[in-house]
Write a protein that holds these residues in place. Structure first.
Motif, PDB file in Angstrom:
ATOM      1  N   ASP A 192      -1.430  -9.002  -5.892  1.00  0.00           N
ATOM      2  CA  ASP A 192      -0.742  -8.307  -6.982  1.00  0.00           C
ATOM      3  C   ASP A 192       0.370  -7.424  -6.421  1.00  0.00           C
ATOM      4  OD1 ASP A 192      -2.299  -9.270  -9.107  1.00  0.00           O
ATOM      5  OD2 ASP A 192      -3.889  -7.845  -8.617  1.00  0.00           O
ATOM      6  N   PHE A 193       1.512  -7.524  -7.044  1.00  0.00           N
ATOM      7  CA  PHE A 193       2.645  -6.704  -6.650  1.00  0.00           C
ATOM      8  C   PHE A 193       2.916  -5.694  -7.753  1.00  0.00           C
ATOM      9  CE2 PHE A 193       3.360 -10.688  -4.375  1.00  0.00           C
ATOM     10  CZ  PHE A 193       3.540 -10.207  -3.090  1.00  0.00           C
ATOM     11  N   PRO A 194       3.026  -4.422  -7.391  1.00  0.00           N
ATOM     12  CA  PRO A 194       3.315  -3.424  -8.426  1.00  0.00           C
ATOM     13  C   PRO A 194       4.744  -3.599  -8.959  1.00  0.00           C
ATOM     14  CG  PRO A 194       3.377  -2.429  -6.248  1.00  0.00           C
ATOM     15  CD  PRO A 194       2.911  -3.850  -6.076  1.00  0.00           C
ATOM     16  N   VAL A 195       4.893  -3.406 -10.227  1.00  0.00           N
ATOM     17  CA  VAL A 195       6.211  -3.494 -10.846  1.00  0.00           C
ATOM     18  C   VAL A 195       6.890  -2.135 -10.684  1.00  0.00           C
ATOM     19  CG1 VAL A 195       7.448  -3.854 -13.019  1.00  0.00           C
ATOM     20  CG2 VAL A 195       5.371  -5.169 -12.517  1.00  0.00           C
ATOM     21  N   PRO A 196       8.073  -2.124 -10.056  1.00  0.00           N
ATOM     22  CA  PRO A 196       8.744  -0.834  -9.857  1.00  0.00           C
ATOM     23  C   PRO A 196       9.229  -0.251 -11.177  1.00  0.00           C
ATOM     24  CG  PRO A 196      10.147  -2.622  -9.139  1.00  0.00           C
ATOM     25  CD  PRO A 196       8.829  -3.225  -9.515  1.00  0.00           C
ATOM     26  N   ARG A 197       9.192   1.050 -11.260  1.00  0.00           N
ATOM     27  CA  ARG A 197       9.689   1.730 -12.451  1.00  0.00           C
ATOM     28  C   ARG A 197      11.180   1.951 -12.296  1.00  0.00           C
ATOM     29  NH1 ARG A 197       5.982   3.848 -15.997  1.00  0.00           N
ATOM     30  NH2 ARG A 197       3.849   3.749 -15.261  1.00  0.00           N
ATOM     31  N   LEU A 198      11.903   1.733 -13.372  1.00  0.00           N
ATOM     32  CA  LEU A 198      13.341   1.944 -13.359  1.00  0.00           C
ATOM     33  C   LEU A 198      13.669   3.333 -13.885  1.00  0.00           C
ATOM     34  CD1 LEU A 198      14.641  -1.428 -14.832  1.00  0.00           C
ATOM     35  CD2 LEU A 198      14.579  -0.730 -12.449  1.00  0.00           C
ATOM     36  N   THR A 199      14.609   3.956 -13.222  1.00  0.00           N
ATOM     37  CA  THR A 199      15.115   5.231 -13.722  1.00  0.00           C
ATOM     38  C   THR A 199      16.159   4.946 -14.793  1.00  0.00           C
ATOM     39  OG1 THR A 199      16.939   5.354 -12.145  1.00  0.00           O
ATOM     40  CG2 THR A 199      14.803   6.256 -11.427  1.00  0.00           C
TER      41      THR A 199
END
Length: 69
Positions: free
Chosen positions: A1-8
């Motif tokens: 599983d790869f974490p989904v990065p949060r967008l600023t």
């Protein structure tokens, strides 16, 4: 599983900007002798005629990114 990065908010606004300067950078970073595209023109044509065709080419790219065909 790869974490989904949060967008600023800044990341998100940059994703919505049209890639105008990137088009020129890509065209001029390619070899003039590249194989012709589906339109039959090589990269050399786009580089040599940039001052004449840039506005039309950029408009076509912008229309594509805005959902055109």
């Amino acid at each position: 599983d790869f974490p989904v990065p949060r967008l600023t908010l800044l990341d998100n606004s940059e994703l919505h900007q049209l890639p105008i300067m990137e088009v020129k950078e890509v065209v001029f970073s390619m070899s003039q002798d590249s194989a012709p595209g589906p339109d039959g023109f090589s990269v050399g044509f786009y580089q040599d005629c940039w001052s004449i065709i840039c506005e039309d080419l950029l408009q076509a790219v912008c229309e594509f990114f805005e959902g055109g065909q």
